[in-house]
Write an enzyme that holds these catalytic residues in place. Structure first.
Site, PDB file in Angstrom:
ATOM      1  N   SER A 335       0.846  -1.191   0.000  1.00 21.12           N
ATOM      2  CA  SER A 335       0.000   0.000   0.000  1.00 21.12           C
ATOM      3  C   SER A 335       0.884   1.245   0.000  1.00 21.12           C
ATOM      4  O   SER A 335       2.114   1.147   0.101  1.00 21.12           O
ATOM      5  CB  SER A 335      -0.917  -0.019   1.219  1.00 21.12           C
ATOM      6  OG  SER A 335      -0.136   0.031   2.393  1.00 21.12           O
ATOM      7  N   TYR A 336       0.268   2.411  -0.105  1.00 19.06           N
ATOM      8  CA  TYR A 336       1.027   3.652  -0.248  1.00 19.06           C
ATOM      9  C   TYR A 336       2.035   3.825   0.888  1.00 19.06           C
ATOM     10  O   TYR A 336       1.663   3.788   2.059  1.00 19.06           O
ATOM     11  CB  TYR A 336       0.056   4.841  -0.284  1.00 19.06           C
ATOM     12  CG  TYR A 336       0.727   6.093  -0.780  1.00 19.06           C
ATOM     13  CD1 TYR A 336       1.309   6.126  -2.047  1.00 19.06           C
ATOM     14  CD2 TYR A 336       0.817   7.229   0.022  1.00 19.06           C
ATOM     15  CE1 TYR A 336       1.953   7.243  -2.501  1.00 19.06           C
ATOM     16  CE2 TYR A 336       1.463   8.370  -0.435  1.00 19.06           C
ATOM     17  CZ  TYR A 336       2.028   8.360  -1.694  1.00 19.06           C
ATOM     18  OH  TYR A 336       2.680   9.467  -2.149  1.00 19.06           O
TER      19      TYR A 336
END
Ligand SMILES: [Zn+2]
Ligand SMILES: [Zn+2]
Ligand SMILES: [Zn+2]
Ligand SMILES: [Zn+2]
Ligand SMILES: [Zn+2]
Length: 854
Positions: A335-336
């Site tokens: 994820s980011y």
């Protein structure tokens, strides 16, 4: 059909997102700038069938800079940079032609969906994109909404579709907070940097830095490293004494006991305790306690923790780690990776995420066990409201990620599994002993269940020998009583991980900027990275911090920066006014700047101790055109010429040798010319020290030698020595190297091309005439009588180095050009470009000059 333009932050992201949204059915083509692609497909948007066009930028479209004249170091008082100097947004990378590209693609589009990364920088880029495309988009009917913002944290089908179905709006306040930071860093950084660099470089000969930079966040970061250095320097080791007892029971091997007084700083006192204790032969067990203890599983992973572990455990610097993490994110593996959050939202699919890891041989066993017994709730953390914690989003193998990519992914995944595992449980046993009147104890840990340490073995409970079973009142035999002499030890240099912790604790730098600032202080040579990623300040770094501290401690302490960062956060939340914050902060720093300028002598005192004055360094080389005395050549980087009589310093080209050039002088200012050489076989050109720093003509830039000088009649200028257009680059001219004989050569004044010709010539001169075929200047060559290559023993010939048949075999370039471009191509090239190929046109020199410099 209406068209929806969609813009992502990087080409690879556009591709991944388009693939998801079009379910693999999009057609792709290259955009006009060659860097970005456009992916098109038909789909539905807001209840209608539309044409989607997904493309991207390459990071920031624009960057902030001063308008033209304020970029001139010599003509602008740095104090003006705080308020008077105007700034403008320029294209961050003009070569990418991003604005034009966006406009071409956006022309006539009806809607735009912004898929920029979901952080403040991404929000800022949203508005850069909108500024570029809004004027060319089709004007919708009335007040119909046309701008949408997608919010997502990972490049997975679920996340991207969720974002598409819940489009919001871009956040102007967050974008403004980025604008404010850019403006503050530019104005404050440039003002201090220009003032110091000019001041100190003109004064010290061996100051080993081309730029003495100041950064409102960079400098406090350096401050932490120097503070630790100072502690190490001022550390005085102290001697202390420890009473050590070894006891045993029956046939067991002896136990080493810890003294309850820990240590004493007086030898006599220590000796007294030894004497007191030594008379006893037995140790009494005073109490035995057993406590079950837990080692907590980690909190969910945020950026700062990832950077810390990557540095301390994987040996990867923060900048490098961020690059790898971004790649893993772009490819959909995690994820980011820029987040402050350490808390999973209630609806986060932890089980689904974990299930993806059941096939990885390294942790399949632990994952399967967890899935069958049930996941443990992750510990409560802080929810910054930006993104979920850094989480693996899909399975991966070592082969597909590459070495560092895999090491980081491996850690992120293990960390994730740990957060949903049980705590590690162990039994702590402590036995208290009395030997005479002195109390001792010994304790040990035994593992009950490894919990999360099964996947994070480096955090496991170290194996210890089992504690002997015993009860209160039992006695052990004293084996040995000893007084140990020890010394307190100094702290070590800050590790990168410790520095990150300090920056976070003091609120300077954000998850996005911490890696940048740490990288900056390394690159600017203020600290070096030692073994174990320890940061050791350089002499320059130390002097700078001490100097600031002496003048104005707030320039180094994190307090002001942290206050500014808080204001920036308020802007992003819409709770503070952008203009007011900017104005107020600049006012403070402007006053600090004036005070700094006034107090520079006190900083200078420190510099004097570490660096030698410019007048005392270097050796006399060439004459100053103003006072006609010798100027000194300072070889230490950056190499310079200094006239101590006029107190002026002139910069020189770097990375080569400088010597006097035949005692010739510049016709404009009477400075003696010097010659720059890049080495025996490399190129060389003369230059005037004065003109190099103060370009005499409008179309000349700083840092040009005589081979680029447009002086119309000077015999050292490009006008006199230029031969023809470079064979490799578009803008360069091949210039005769006037001192290269007897192995004559010409060199491009823009790129690295060096062409050898006429090995045994006495003399090579550029003639007045030019070639009829290609417009290059003719060259007059005077060959050696014995070794002349000319027919019938002739020694003189004038001709074109590109076209002349007699010269053909004598010019290395001929072969190179033929090979590269194939015969006639070169000729076409010269012609097609008109006069640019010819550096000289005898009848009208000025016109010729104008022609190839427009
Ligand atoms: Zn002088
Ligand atoms: Zn000059
Ligand atoms: Zn010149
Ligand atoms: Zn060139
Ligand atoms: Zn020619």
């Amino acid at each position: 059909m209406k068209t929806v333009l969609m813009v992502a932050e990087k080409p690879s992201l556009a591709q991944s997102i388009a693939k998801i949204l079009s379910k693999g059915n999009c057609t792709s083509r290259k955009g006009l700038n060659g860097a970005c692609s456009v992916h098109e497909y038909t789909g539905s948007f807001q209840g209608q069938t539309v044409r989607f066009k997904m493309t991207s930028v390459c990071g920031h479209v624009m960057s902030l800079d001063f308008i033209g004249k304020y970029n001139n170091w010599d003509k602008v008082d740095p104090a003006e940079l705080f308020s008077k100097a105007l700034t403008e947004k320029k294209e961050a990378n003009p070569k990418l032609n991003m604005v034009k590209f966006l406009q071409v693609e956006a022309r006539g589009c009806d809607y735009v969906v912004l898929w920029l990364d979901c952080d403040k920088e991404g929000e800022n880029i949203c508005f850069e994109v909108l500024d570029a495309i809004e004027p060319v988009m089709s004007k919708g009917s009335g007040r119909e909404r046309s701008v949408y913002r997608a919010k997502f944290s990972s490049i997975t089908d679920t996340d991207i579709w969720k974002a598409m179905n819940g489009l919001g709006e871009p956040n102007r306040n967050e974008a403004l907070s980025v604008d404010a930071r850019q403006e503050l860093d530019l104005r404050i950084g440039c003002a201090f940097t220009r003032f110091q660099t000019k001041y100190f470089q003109g004064k010290y000969g061996n100051l080993d830095s081309s730029l003495i930079s100041f950064g409102p966040c960079q400098t406090p970061t350096l401050g932490f490293c120097v503070e630790r250095h100072d502690k190490i320097q001022s550390f005085k080791p102290e001697t202390y004494w420890v009473l050590q007892a070894k006891v045993f029971k029956g046939k067991d091997s002896p136990l080493t006991l810890d003294w309850n007084r820990v240590r004493v700083f007086d030898r006599e006192v220590g000796q007294m305790f030894v004497n007191l204790t030594k008379t006893f032969l037995e140790a009494q067990v005073e109490s035995v306690s057993k406590k079950e203890k837990a080692k907590q599983r980690p909190q969910a992973l945020n950026t700062v923790e990832m950077l810390r572990v990557a540095s301390s455990a994987l040996g990867m610097g923060p900048q490098h780690t961020m690059q790898i993490a971004e790649r893993l994110y772009t490819q959909g593996y995690i994820s980011y990776p820029r987040t402050e959050t350490t808390h999973y939202p209630e609806n986060f699919d932890l089980k689904g995420t974990l299930e993806q890891q059941t096939n990885n041989p390294f942790w399949a066993e632990e994952v399967k066990a967890l899935l069958s017994t049930g996941l443990n709730r992750p510990r409560k953390g802080t929810d910054a409201g930006d993104h979920p914690p850094i989480t693996p989003m899909r399975a991966a193998s070592e082969r597909e990620l590459g070495s560092d990519g895999w090491r980081l992914y491996d850690y992120i995944t293990r960390h994730f599994i740990a957060t949903v595992s049980q705590d590690c449980k162990y039994l702590q046993t402590t036995i208290d002993f009395n030997i005479g009147t002195e109390a001792f104890s010994c304790s040990g840990k035994t593992l009950i269940s490894p919990g999360y340490t099964a996947v994070m073995p480096w955090q496991g409970i170290p194996l210890e020998e089992a504690m002997p079973a015993c009860e209160r009142g039992e006695t052990f035999t004293v084996d040995e009583i000893k007084l140990l002499e020890k010394q307190t030890s100094p702290p070590d240099y800050l590790t990168e991980a410790e520095l990150i912790t300090l920056m976070e604790k003091h609120g300077i730098g954000t998850d996005a900027s911490i890696p940048v600032h740490i990288n900056n202080i390394c690159q600017r040579n203020y600290v070096t990275v030692e073994n174990g990623r320890k940061l050791k300040p350089t002499n320059l770094g130390i002097v700078l911090v001490h100097g600031y501290y002496k003048t104005d401690a707030e320039l180094v302490l994190p307090t002001i920066r942290s206050a500014v960062e808080k204001q920036l956060t308020l802007i992003s939340l819409g709770k503070a006014n952008y203009q007011q914050v900017l104005q107020h902060t600049l006012d403070i720093f402007k006053r600090k700047f004036h005070y700094f300028v006034d107090s520079i002598p006190s900083m200078d005192e420190l510099m004097e101790v570490s660096f030698s004055p410019i007048a005392a360094t270097g050796k006399p080389l060439s004459r100053c055109g103003k006072c006609h005395r010798f100027m000194k050549y300072i070889q230490a980087k950056p190499s310079r010429l200094h006239c101590s009589h006029c107190d002026e310093t002139y910069s020189l080209p770097q990375n080569g040798a400088i010597k006097l050039y035949k005692e010739l002088r510049c016709p404009l200012d009477d400075f003696e010319l010097v010659l720059w050489t890049s080495g025996a076989r490399g190129k060389s050109y003369p230059l005037c020290p004065y003109c190099f720093s103060n370009p005499p003509f409008r179309d000349m830039k700083k840092g040009m030698g005589c081979n680029e000088c447009t002086h119309p009649s000077c015999q050292h200028s490009l006008n006199s020595l230029g031969i023809g257009q470079c064979v490799e680059c578009d803008s360069g001219v091949l210039v005769l190297d006037p001192i290269s004989g007897p192995k004559w050569r010409m060199a491009c004044n823009k790129c690295n091309v060096v062409v050898h010709f006429f090995e045994h010539a006495h003399r090579v001169q550029v003639a007045q005439e030019s070639c009829d075929a290609c417009d290059a200047s003719l060259v007059a060559v005077d060959f050696n009588k014995i070794r002349t290559p000319l027919p019938a023993g002739e020694t003189q010939h004038t001709g074109c180095v590109f076209c002349d048949l007699v010269f053909q075999d004598l010019v290395e370039l001929k072969h190179a050009t033929m090979r590269h471009r194939g015969g006639g191509a070169r000729r076409g090239r010269g012609r097609g470009r008109g006069r640019r190929g010819n550096p000289k046109k005898p009848k009208d020199k000025m016109a010729a000059l104008a022609a190839y410099f427009v």
